[in-house]
Design a protein around this motif. Sequence first.
Motif, PDB file in Angstrom:
ATOM      1  N   LEU A  63     101.567  -1.174 -59.502  1.00 51.81           N
ATOM      2  CA  LEU A  63     100.346  -0.464 -59.133  1.00 51.81           C
ATOM      3  C   LEU A  63      99.627   0.078 -60.370  1.00 51.81           C
ATOM      4  O   LEU A  63      98.399   0.016 -60.462  1.00 51.81           O
ATOM      5  N   MET A  64     100.381   0.602 -61.305  1.00 54.98           N
ATOM      6  CA  MET A  64      99.757   1.161 -62.503  1.00 54.98           C
ATOM      7  C   MET A  64      99.223   0.065 -63.423  1.00 54.98           C
ATOM      8  O   MET A  64      98.157   0.210 -64.015  1.00 54.98           O
ATOM      9  N   ALA A  65      99.942  -1.035 -63.541  1.00 58.32           N
ATOM     10  CA  ALA A  65      99.520  -2.106 -64.445  1.00 58.32           C
ATOM     11  C   ALA A  65      98.284  -2.843 -63.931  1.00 58.32           C
ATOM     12  O   ALA A  65      97.480  -3.342 -64.719  1.00 58.32           O
ATOM     13  N   ASN A  66      98.134  -2.912 -62.611  1.00 53.94           N
ATOM     14  CA  ASN A  66      97.050  -3.701 -62.033  1.00 53.94           C
ATOM     15  C   ASN A  66      96.008  -2.849 -61.326  1.00 53.94           C
ATOM     16  O   ASN A  66      95.285  -3.341 -60.468  1.00 53.94           O
ATOM     17  N   ARG A  67      95.916  -1.582 -61.657  1.00 48.50           N
ATOM     18  CA  ARG A  67      94.988  -0.702 -60.933  1.00 48.50           C
ATOM     19  C   ARG A  67      93.527  -1.059 -61.164  1.00 48.50           C
ATOM     20  O   ARG A  67      92.678  -0.746 -60.340  1.00 48.50           O
ATOM     21  N   ALA A  68      93.226  -1.751 -62.225  1.00 52.15           N
ATOM     22  CA  ALA A  68      91.837  -2.155 -62.480  1.00 52.15           C
ATOM     23  C   ALA A  68      91.472  -3.437 -61.733  1.00 52.15           C
ATOM     24  O   ALA A  68      90.314  -3.667 -61.414  1.00 52.15           O
ATOM     25  N   THR A  69      92.451  -4.265 -61.467  1.00 50.37           N
ATOM     26  CA  THR A  69      92.225  -5.521 -60.748  1.00 50.37           C
ATOM     27  C   THR A  69      92.896  -5.425 -59.391  1.00 50.37           C
ATOM     28  O   THR A  69      94.035  -5.844 -59.217  1.00 50.37           O
ATOM     29  N   ARG A  70      92.203  -4.900 -58.438  1.00 57.81           N
ATOM     30  CA  ARG A  70      92.794  -4.599 -57.140  1.00 57.81           C
ATOM     31  C   ARG A  70      93.082  -5.831 -56.296  1.00 57.81           C
ATOM     32  O   ARG A  70      93.782  -5.735 -55.301  1.00 57.81           O
ATOM     33  N   LEU A  71      92.581  -6.970 -56.649  1.00 56.57           N
ATOM     34  CA  LEU A  71      92.860  -8.180 -55.882  1.00 56.57           C
ATOM     35  C   LEU A  71      93.968  -9.018 -56.499  1.00 56.57           C
ATOM     36  O   LEU A  71      94.223 -10.132 -56.056  1.00 56.57           O
ATOM     37  N   ASN A  72      94.642  -8.480 -57.493  1.00 57.27           N
ATOM     38  CA  ASN A  72      95.764  -9.167 -58.115  1.00 57.27           C
ATOM     39  C   ASN A  72      96.903  -9.280 -57.098  1.00 57.27           C
ATOM     40  O   ASN A  72      97.147  -8.383 -56.313  1.00 57.27           O
ATOM     41  N   ASP A  73      97.617 -10.402 -57.129  1.00 58.07           N
ATOM     42  CA  ASP A  73      98.704 -10.630 -56.173  1.00 58.07           C
ATOM     43  C   ASP A  73      99.788  -9.553 -56.256  1.00 58.07           C
ATOM     44  O   ASP A  73     100.279  -9.092 -55.232  1.00 58.07           O
ATOM     45  N   ASP A  74     100.166  -9.172 -57.472  1.00 57.20           N
ATOM     46  CA  ASP A  74     101.205  -8.155 -57.620  1.00 57.20           C
ATOM     47  C   ASP A  74     100.750  -6.803 -57.075  1.00 57.20           C
ATOM     48  O   ASP A  74     101.540  -6.068 -56.485  1.00 57.20           O
ATOM     49  N   TYR A  75      99.488  -6.482 -57.259  1.00 62.43           N
ATOM     50  CA  TYR A  75      98.951  -5.211 -56.756  1.00 62.43           C
ATOM     51  C   TYR A  75      99.014  -5.175 -55.226  1.00 62.43           C
ATOM     52  O   TYR A  75      99.482  -4.206 -54.627  1.00 62.43           O
ATOM     53  N   VAL A  76      98.580  -6.243 -54.599  1.00 59.02           N
ATOM     54  CA  VAL A  76      98.589  -6.310 -53.138  1.00 59.02           C
ATOM     55  C   VAL A  76     100.019  -6.314 -52.614  1.00 59.02           C
ATOM     56  O   VAL A  76     100.347  -5.638 -51.640  1.00 59.02           O
ATOM     57  N   ARG A  77     100.894  -7.057 -53.266  1.00 61.81           N
ATOM     58  CA  ARG A  77     102.302  -7.094 -52.862  1.00 61.81           C
ATOM     59  C   ARG A  77     102.938  -5.711 -52.986  1.00 61.81           C
ATOM     60  O   ARG A  77     103.697  -5.293 -52.116  1.00 61.81           O
ATOM     61  N   ALA A  78     102.615  -5.002 -54.042  1.00 59.61           N
ATOM     62  CA  ALA A  78     103.159  -3.656 -54.224  1.00 59.61           C
ATOM     63  C   ALA A  78     102.618  -2.706 -53.164  1.00 59.61           C
ATOM     64  O   ALA A  78     103.371  -1.882 -52.618  1.00 59.61           O
ATOM     65  N   LEU A  79     101.338  -2.796 -52.850  1.00 58.82           N
ATOM     66  CA  LEU A  79     100.773  -1.964 -51.785  1.00 58.82           C
ATOM     67  C   LEU A  79     101.454  -2.227 -50.448  1.00 58.82           C
ATOM     68  O   LEU A  79     101.749  -1.303 -49.692  1.00 58.82           O
ATOM     69  N   ASN A  80     101.706  -3.487 -50.156  1.00 61.56           N
ATOM     70  CA  ASN A  80     102.361  -3.838 -48.900  1.00 61.56           C
ATOM     71  C   ASN A  80     103.819  -3.392 -48.864  1.00 61.56           C
ATOM     72  O   ASN A  80     104.381  -3.210 -47.785  1.00 61.56           O
ATOM     73  N   SER A  81     104.433  -3.222 -50.004  1.00 60.52           N
ATOM     74  CA  SER A  81     105.842  -2.829 -50.064  1.00 60.52           C
ATOM     75  C   SER A  81     106.064  -1.327 -49.987  1.00 60.52           C
ATOM     76  O   SER A  81     107.193  -0.891 -49.794  1.00 60.52           O
ATOM     77  N   ILE A  82     105.012  -0.544 -50.134  1.00 60.62           N
ATOM     78  CA  ILE A  82     105.183   0.915 -50.155  1.00 60.62           C
ATOM     79  C   ILE A  82     105.840   1.418 -48.884  1.00 60.62           C
ATOM     80  O   ILE A  82     106.809   2.184 -48.935  1.00 60.62           O
ATOM     81  N   ASP A  83     105.336   1.005 -47.723  1.00 64.70           N
ATOM     82  CA  ASP A  83     105.899   1.480 -46.460  1.00 64.70           C
ATOM     83  C   ASP A  83     107.350   1.070 -46.285  1.00 64.70           C
ATOM     84  O   ASP A  83     108.153   1.815 -45.720  1.00 64.70           O
TER      85      ASP A  83
END
Length: 91
Positions: free
Chosen positions: A31-51
């Motif tokens: 989340l911290m590494a990709n906070r500027a590119t919100r459509l990055n695969d890792d960012y979305v995967r990390a968001l989905n993994s929070i819950d």
Amino acid sequence: MAGPVVAVQTQKWIERASERGKRRQWIFTSLMANRATRLNDDYVRALNSIDLEFSPKRSSVGLLTKRSWTLGERCLANLRTGLLTITRTSI
């Protein structure tokens, strides 16, 4: 006789705790590494993994089933009421 069994169970508990910590660290780092590119695969995967990672001892399958069911119901309700329209765009 119980000594080796307890040792193996303790080792497994330590490994599970370590893996959970690594997954939580990966989520934070992604989340911290990709906070500027919100459509990055890792960012979305990390968001989905929070819950899944930060929820208190829930069944992952039950949580996923509940979320996908409510999402499907919302989409159908929006389609029926006209709040959601599907348009086709050409590029």
